[in-house]
Motif scaffolding. Structure first.
Motif, PDB file in Angstrom:
ATOM      1  N   GLN A 109      23.057   0.253 -15.770  1.00 62.05           N
ATOM      2  CA  GLN A 109      22.030  -0.776 -15.840  1.00 62.05           C
ATOM      3  C   GLN A 109      22.525  -2.036 -15.138  1.00 62.05           C
ATOM      4  N   ILE A 110      21.633  -2.701 -14.443  1.00 62.25           N
ATOM      5  CA  ILE A 110      21.976  -3.884 -13.664  1.00 62.25           C
ATOM      6  C   ILE A 110      20.914  -4.957 -13.861  1.00 62.25           C
ATOM      7  N   ALA A 111      21.266  -6.183 -13.483  1.00 61.62           N
ATOM      8  CA  ALA A 111      20.316  -7.291 -13.429  1.00 61.62           C
ATOM      9  C   ALA A 111      20.252  -7.773 -11.991  1.00 61.62           C
ATOM     10  N   VAL A 112      19.061  -7.801 -11.418  1.00 67.58           N
ATOM     11  CA  VAL A 112      18.874  -8.155 -10.016  1.00 67.58           C
ATOM     12  C   VAL A 112      18.248  -9.542  -9.930  1.00 67.58           C
ATOM     13  N   LYS A 113      18.971 -10.476  -9.338  1.00 72.63           N
ATOM     14  CA  LYS A 113      18.502 -11.846  -9.154  1.00 72.63           C
ATOM     15  C   LYS A 113      17.927 -11.968  -7.746  1.00 72.63           C
ATOM     16  N   ARG A 114      16.615 -12.109  -7.662  1.00 70.48           N
ATOM     17  CA  ARG A 114      15.912 -12.042  -6.379  1.00 70.48           C
ATOM     18  C   ARG A 114      15.523 -13.449  -5.915  1.00 70.48           C
ATOM     19  N   LEU A 115      16.011 -13.843  -4.755  1.00 69.75           N
ATOM     20  CA  LEU A 115      15.721 -15.164  -4.212  1.00 69.75           C
ATOM     21  C   LEU A 115      14.242 -15.306  -3.889  1.00 69.75           C
TER      22      LEU A 115
END
Length: 540
Positions: A248-254
Motif C-alpha cells: 500500500q502506498i500514498a501518492v501525493k499528486r501535484l
C-alpha cells in the motif's frame, strides 16, 4: 551489553572495552550482531576511556545525578555504581553543569559535527592500561612517522597532482555529457528545467528511491478515484494506492494550479531521499511523466495526528501513555533533522496535520515542501516569503521573516500543548479571556491550575508528574524570545529524565478579549500583550 550506532548494529572500537558478540561473523565483515562488553569485575581498578566527538547514546537508560557535579565527581559517582557504563559531564541550557550517567546498554551512538560530546565509557584495568599505552606509543611514534613522510611526500605529491588533474578533466567531460543527456530527458517529459540535472542525479543515486511509471500509479489508485482520496493541501491531493505486489502506498499528486508546487516537489525529491529515521515518513519514489509530478510515500493507515486529538469520538483511542510516546517520537524526529542527520534541516511547517500515524500509532513527520537546509555553523536564515500555518509559526518567522532551529522548537511546543489539551491553538475560547491555547495555558500555569487544560478523554489514564512536566516544557518551547527556548536535544532530555526544569517566561502571541464591549474604556479591542499585529499570511 549490545552497543548500537545510529540505529544499526555495529561495534564500538575494540580498545574501549568491547568485543564482537560473534567473532566469526565479525571476521566476515558482518557486524549485525553488534558488540558486547568484555568481562570485568566491578571495582577491580576500573576506569574510563573518553570517546570524543560523539552524539550521546539513547537517553532511555540514562539518569541525572541528584546534584551539580564536576567532571571528576561525576566520574567517581559512576565508578561507585557497578551498573553505570558511561557518563557525560555537560552544561544544559539554563540548568548549569549536570552529570548524566547511562546504565546498561548504550544505544544509538553516532559521530556528530554539531554536538561534539565527549562520552566516557567504562572499561576494566587491563583495557585501560592497554588504551593508555597505545596512546603514549602513538605520540612517541608520531615524530618518526613525520620524518618518514617528509622524505616521501614531495615527489609523491607531484605525481599525484598530475594524475589528479588528468582524472578531474576526464570526470568533468563525462559529467557534462551526462547532464546534457539528462536535461534532454527532463525536457522531453515536460519538466522544462525546473529540476537541475545534478539534483535529480543525486537523488536517483539513493538506493531506496524508485522512479514510478505513470500507468503503474493510475492502476494502483484506480485512476485517482475520489474514493481513494486521503486528503488535499497546497501541494495538491493525496491518494491511497496498492501496487501489484500488494504494498500500500500514498501518492501525493501535484496540482496543475499550484503556484508553489514545483518548488515543493523539487525540495522533497532532493531532500527527503537523503533522510532516514523511524519518525520521518519514508519517501519511496517519484513520478515525472508527461505533465504529472507525483511523490510516492509509505502508506500511513491511521492518517494524521489531528484526526485523533481534535475529534471527540476518536480522542479516547489515544490514552496518556500513547500520547506521551507520540510526543517523544516527534521530538526524536525533529532532533534528527536538526542535529543527527548528515544535513541540518529546518522543517518550517511542523503541525499536527503533518504528523502521520502508522498502524501501531507511531508518529512520522511529513511534508518537507518548504523545509530548508542549513550548512556548517549556520544558525539562522531569512526569507522573503512567509509560508506556513497560522498558530504554529514563531514570532520571529511570522513577523520578521527569520527562521532557525528555534522556530521548529516553537512549533513543537504548540503541538505538545495541543496533544495534552486536545484543543487547537488557534481555536475559539469563548469562556476564557485568552483567545489562543498558548495564552489560556499560560494563565492557568500562573494560577497553579495547569491540569485544568488536560483533555477530559484521558483523565483516567494520565500520570500527574508527566503531564505537568509536558505542560512546562511546552511553555518553555513557545517563549517569545528564541534564545530562551531550549534546543531539541535539551527538550528530549527533559522529557526523558527527571531533572529540575527552568521556569518558563511569557509566551509569544498571547491575545486577550476586551473586558467590555466598549473597548475604548479599558484600552480597546482585542489586543496582544506582545504588542504585535499580524496582518497577512500565505496559506498552504
Amino acid at each position: 551489553m549490545m552497543v548500537i550506532f545510529n540505529g544499526k548494529n555495529s561495534g564500538l572500537h575494540l580498545n574501549t572495552g568491547y568485543e564482537p558478540k560473534s567473532p566469526r561473523d565479525w571476521s566476515l565483515r558482518n557486524g549485525s550482531e553488534g558488540c558486547v562488553r568484555k568481562e570485568s569485575m566491578c571495582g577491580n581498578e576500573e576506569g574510563f576511556v573518553m570517546m570524543k566527538r560523539l552524539k550521546g547514546p539513547d537517553s532511555s537508560n540514562a539518569a541525572w545525578m541528584d546534584m551539580s557535579m564536576s567532571s571528576s565527581e561525576c566520574e567517581q559517582a559512576c565508578l561507585s555504581n557497578c551498573s553505570c557504563t558511561a557518563f557525560i559531564s555537560m552544561n544544559i541550557d539554563g540548568m548549569g553543569t549536570r552529570c548524566l550517567a547511562w546504565y546498561g546498554e548504550l544505544m544509538d551512538l553516532v559521530e556528530n559535527t554539531y554536538e561534539m560530546w565527549d562520552l566516557n565509557v567504562r572499561v576494566d584495568a587491563t583495557e585501560l592500561a592497554t588504551y593508555t599505552s597505545k596512546s603514549e606509543g602513538f605520540l612517541g611514534h608520531k615524530r618518526q612517522v613525520a620524518i618518514a613522510i617528509s622524505t616521501v611526500v614531495v615527489p609523491l605529491f607531484l605525481v599525484s597532482f598530475i594524475a589528479y588533474m588528468c582524472l578531474m578533466k576526464k570526470r568533468k567531460t563525462k559529467r557534462t555529457l551526462k547532464r546534457k543527456l539528462q536535461n534532454q530527458s527532463l525536457n522531453f517529459i515536460g519538466f522544462k528545467g525546473s529540476l537541475e540535472g545534478n539534483e535529480l542525479e543525486d537523488s536517483s543515486r539513493h538506493p531506496d528511491l524508485s522512479i514510478f511509471n505513470l500507468s503503474c500509479l493510475v492502476t494502483a489508485t484506480g485512476n485517482f478515484s475520489p474514493t481513494n482520496k486521503l486528503g488535499q493541501g497546497g501541494f495538491g491531493s493525496v491518494f491511497k494506492g496498492q501496487l501489484s505486489n500488494g504494498q500500500q502506498i500514498a501518492v501525493k499528486r501535484l496540482s496543475k494550479n499550484s503556484g508553489q508546487g514545483i518548488e515543493e516537489f523539487k525540495n522533497e525529491v532532493v531532500l527527503i531521499a537523503k533522510l532516514q529515521h523511524r519518525n520521518l515518513v519514508k519517501l519511496l519514489g517519484c513520478c515525472i511523466q508527461e505533465e504529472e509530478r507525483m511523490l510516492i510515500y509509505e502508506y500511513m493507515p491511521n492518517k494524521s495526528l489531528d484526526s485523533f486529538i481534535f475529534d471527540h469520538t476518536r480522542s479516547s483511542l489515544l490514552n496518556w501513555r500513547k500520547r506521551f510516546e507520540i510526543i517523544i517520537g516527534i521530538a526524536r524526529g525533529i532532533l534528527y533533522l536538526h542535529q543527527d542527520s548528515r544535513l541540518r534541516i529546518i522543517h518550517r511547517d511542523l503541525k499536527t496535520s503533518n504528523v502521520l500515524l502508522d498502524g501501531e500509532m507511531n508518529p512520522k513527520i511529513s511534508d518537507f515542501g518548504i523545509a530548508r537546509i542549513f550548512k556548517g555553523d549556520q544558525i539562522q536564515d531569512k526569507t522573503t516569503r512567509v509560508v506556513g500555518t497560522y498558530g504554529y509559526m514563531s514570532p520571529e518567522y511570522a513577523i520578521f521573516e527569520k527562521f532557525s532551529t528555534k522556530s521548529d522548537v516553537f512549533s513543537f511546543g504548540v503541538i505538545l500543548l495541543e496533544i495534552v489539551s486536545g484543543k487547537k491553538n488557534n481555536g475559539s475560547y469563548h469562556k476564557q479571556d485568552s483567545l489562543t491555547l498558548i495564552g489560556h495555558v499560560w494563565e492557568l500555569w500562573r494560577e497553579g491550575r495547569a491540569l485544568d487544560i488536560v483533555d477530559s478523554s484521558i483523565n483516567d489514564s494520565f500520570v500527574y508528574h508527566e503531564v505537568v512536566r509536558c505542560i512546562q516544557i511546552g511553555l518553555l518551547c513557545v517563549q517569545e524570545d528564541a534564545m530562551d527556548r531550549p534546543t531539541m536535544l535539551a527538550v528530549l532530555l527533559m522529557l526523558s529524565c527527571e531533572t529540575t526544569l527552568p521556569s518558563p517566561k511569557q509566551p509569544a502571541f498571547i491575545f486577550r478579549r476586551p473586558t467590555n464591549d466598549l473597548g475604548s474604556i479599558t484600552g480597546g479591542g482585542v489586543y496582544s500583550i506582545n504588542d504585535v499585529t499580524i496582518t497577512e499570511f500565505e496559506a498552504r
